[in-house]
Motif scaffolding. Structure first.
Motif, PDB file in Angstrom:
ATOM      1  N   HIS A 104       0.742  -1.073   0.212  1.00 52.40           N
ATOM      2  CA  HIS A 104      -0.145  -0.213   0.737  1.00 52.40           C
ATOM      3  C   HIS A 104       0.214   0.923   0.187  1.00 52.40           C
ATOM      4  O   HIS A 104       0.521   1.718   0.712  1.00 52.40           O
ATOM      5  CB  HIS A 104      -0.451   0.351   1.430  1.00 52.40           C
ATOM      6  N   ARG A 105       1.751   1.865  -0.423  1.00 55.28           N
ATOM      7  CA  ARG A 105       2.676   2.485  -1.109  1.00 55.28           C
ATOM      8  C   ARG A 105       1.715   4.024  -1.396  1.00 55.28           C
ATOM      9  O   ARG A 105       1.561   3.756  -2.506  1.00 55.28           O
ATOM     10  CB  ARG A 105       3.791   1.821  -2.131  1.00 55.28           C
ATOM     11  N   ALA A 106       1.801   4.361  -0.364  1.00 54.20           N
ATOM     12  CA  ALA A 106       1.115   5.966  -0.957  1.00 54.20           C
ATOM     13  C   ALA A 106       0.972   6.431  -1.520  1.00 54.20           C
ATOM     14  O   ALA A 106       0.060   7.877  -2.172  1.00 54.20           O
ATOM     15  CB  ALA A 106       0.279   6.875   0.784  1.00 54.20           C
ATOM     16  N   GLU A 107       2.805   7.160  -2.436  1.00 49.96           N
ATOM     17  CA  GLU A 107       3.379   7.812  -3.109  1.00 49.96           C
ATOM     18  C   GLU A 107       2.297   7.347  -4.471  1.00 49.96           C
ATOM     19  O   GLU A 107       3.571   8.147  -5.146  1.00 49.96           O
ATOM     20  CB  GLU A 107       4.078   7.531  -2.770  1.00 49.96           C
ATOM     21  N   LEU A 108       1.811   5.899  -4.345  1.00 50.82           N
ATOM     22  CA  LEU A 108       2.491   5.579  -5.701  1.00 50.82           C
ATOM     23  C   LEU A 108       0.636   5.287  -6.380  1.00 50.82           C
ATOM     24  O   LEU A 108      -0.042   5.709  -5.551  1.00 50.82           O
ATOM     25  CB  LEU A 108       1.932   3.603  -6.115  1.00 50.82           C
ATOM     26  N   PRO A 109       0.300   6.192  -7.408  1.00 46.76           N
ATOM     27  CA  PRO A 109      -1.248   6.102  -7.944  1.00 46.76           C
ATOM     28  C   PRO A 109      -2.058   5.481  -7.141  1.00 46.76           C
ATOM     29  O   PRO A 109      -1.804   4.026  -7.504  1.00 46.76           O
ATOM     30  CB  PRO A 109      -1.027   6.228  -9.368  1.00 46.76           C
ATOM     31  N   GLY A 110      -3.065   4.879  -6.787  1.00 46.97           N
ATOM     32  CA  GLY A 110      -3.946   3.596  -6.154  1.00 46.97           C
ATOM     33  C   GLY A 110      -3.409   3.240  -5.350  1.00 46.97           C
ATOM     34  O   GLY A 110      -4.674   2.522  -4.511  1.00 46.97           O
ATOM     35  N   LYS A 111      -2.380   3.690  -4.346  1.00 45.15           N
ATOM     36  CA  LYS A 111      -1.770   3.181  -3.157  1.00 45.15           C
ATOM     37  C   LYS A 111      -2.154   1.391  -3.535  1.00 45.15           C
ATOM     38  O   LYS A 111      -2.749   0.679  -3.000  1.00 45.15           O
ATOM     39  CB  LYS A 111      -2.604   2.910  -1.921  1.00 45.15           C
ATOM     40  N   PRO A 112      -1.026   0.834  -4.554  1.00 47.48           N
ATOM     41  CA  PRO A 112      -1.546  -0.690  -5.208  1.00 47.48           C
ATOM     42  C   PRO A 112      -0.815  -1.850  -4.071  1.00 47.48           C
ATOM     43  O   PRO A 112      -0.813  -1.306  -2.601  1.00 47.48           O
ATOM     44  CB  PRO A 112      -0.166  -0.857  -6.145  1.00 47.48           C
ATOM     45  N   ASP A 113      -1.616  -2.795  -4.216  1.00 51.68           N
ATOM     46  CA  ASP A 113      -1.861  -3.572  -2.667  1.00 51.68           C
ATOM     47  C   ASP A 113      -0.508  -4.155  -2.443  1.00 51.68           C
ATOM     48  O   ASP A 113       0.211  -4.439  -1.166  1.00 51.68           O
ATOM     49  CB  ASP A 113      -2.671  -4.916  -2.960  1.00 51.68           C
ATOM     50  N   LEU A 114       0.553  -4.713  -3.292  1.00 51.86           N
ATOM     51  CA  LEU A 114       1.480  -5.255  -3.441  1.00 51.86           C
ATOM     52  C   LEU A 114       2.136  -4.085  -4.348  1.00 51.86           C
ATOM     53  O   LEU A 114       2.228  -4.055  -5.608  1.00 51.86           O
ATOM     54  CB  LEU A 114       1.665  -6.296  -3.920  1.00 51.86           C
ATOM     55  N   VAL A 115       4.079  -4.016  -4.299  1.00 52.45           N
ATOM     56  CA  VAL A 115       5.068  -3.076  -4.581  1.00 52.45           C
ATOM     57  C   VAL A 115       5.943  -3.844  -4.543  1.00 52.45           C
ATOM     58  O   VAL A 115       6.156  -4.093  -3.789  1.00 52.45           O
ATOM     59  CB  VAL A 115       4.972  -1.891  -3.958  1.00 52.45           C
ATOM     60  N   PHE A 116       6.969  -3.848  -5.563  1.00 56.44           N
ATOM     61  CA  PHE A 116       7.757  -4.683  -6.333  1.00 56.44           C
ATOM     62  C   PHE A 116       8.539  -3.270  -6.431  1.00 56.44           C
ATOM     63  O   PHE A 116       8.901  -3.221  -7.782  1.00 56.44           O
ATOM     64  CB  PHE A 116       8.044  -5.393  -6.969  1.00 56.44           C
ATOM     65  N   ALA A 117       9.114  -2.420  -6.124  1.00 60.16           N
ATOM     66  CA  ALA A 117       9.640  -1.177  -5.995  1.00 60.16           C
ATOM     67  C   ALA A 117      11.028  -1.202  -7.142  1.00 60.16           C
ATOM     68  O   ALA A 117      11.110  -0.859  -8.160  1.00 60.16           O
ATOM     69  CB  ALA A 117      10.217  -0.258  -5.000  1.00 60.16           C
ATOM     70  N   GLY A 118      11.976  -2.524  -6.920  1.00 59.17           N
ATOM     71  CA  GLY A 118      13.273  -3.059  -7.346  1.00 59.17           C
ATOM     72  C   GLY A 118      12.631  -2.538  -9.421  1.00 59.17           C
ATOM     73  O   GLY A 118      13.273  -2.939  -9.730  1.00 59.17           O
ATOM     74  N   ARG A 119      11.836  -3.488  -8.780  1.00 59.84           N
ATOM     75  CA  ARG A 119      10.688  -3.851 -10.450  1.00 59.84           C
ATOM     76  C   ARG A 119      10.478  -2.692 -11.358  1.00 59.84           C
ATOM     77  O   ARG A 119      10.360  -3.235 -12.113  1.00 59.84           O
ATOM     78  CB  ARG A 119      10.501  -4.988 -10.149  1.00 59.84           C
ATOM     79  N   LYS A 120       9.642  -1.752 -10.779  1.00 59.81           N
ATOM     80  CA  LYS A 120       9.107  -0.631 -10.728  1.00 59.81           C
ATOM     81  C   LYS A 120       7.366  -1.268 -11.282  1.00 59.81           C
ATOM     82  O   LYS A 120       7.106  -1.538 -12.313  1.00 59.81           O
ATOM     83  CB  LYS A 120       9.231  -0.038 -12.062  1.00 59.81           C
TER      84      LYS A 120
END
Length: 138
Positions: free
Chosen positions: A44-60
């Protein structure tokens, strides 16, 4: 109560307050499946649009786990029409669908990839393969 109502307004309000936006059963099932497969993610990364449920930042990359009813999916569960206050719900779900389109466009503009997993797809025999393919592709 009128003909189509099942709950009093107070009871309906209590039911709606209990509806969760994160840590839902479908989301938890996907999280457990991916964690068991060795994937690590942020939530739930708030800085991304829609606060995705799972975020894999290194893979974007990000995964959204959508409830079929709430996001207007074209499956039997998503196509259910509420018997009471149907105009309100039709408009509410329509707004959710429009918001999802804006989130998708925002992700595209950031250069991120996103995957939507629908509630009705859990569990699916090939769901892990589908997600792994999404995460591992360049």
């Amino acid at each position: 109560m009128s003909g189509g109502d099942v709950f009093s307004p107070e009871k309906r309000s209590a039911v709606m307050r209990a509806v969760k936006s994160k840590d839902t059963k479908p989301e938890m099932a996907v999280r457990r499946m991916l964690h068991a497969a060795g994937y690590r993610y942020r939530l739930h990364r708030a800085e991304l649009p829609g606060k995705p449920d799972l975020v894999f930042a290194g893979r974007k990359k990000a995964i959204f786990v959508h409830g079929c009813f709430w996001h207007g999916h074209d499956c039997p569960r998503g196509a259910r029409a509420p018997k009471s206050n149907s105009d309100y719900w039709k408009a509410k779900i329509g707004r959710n669908v429009e918001r999802d389109k804006k989130v998708a466009a925002a992700f595209d503009s950031l250069g991120w990839k996103r995957l939507v997993i629908w509630e009705c797809e859990i569990p699916a025999p090939n769901l892990l393969e589908r997600v792994q393919s999404f995460l591992e592709q360049g």
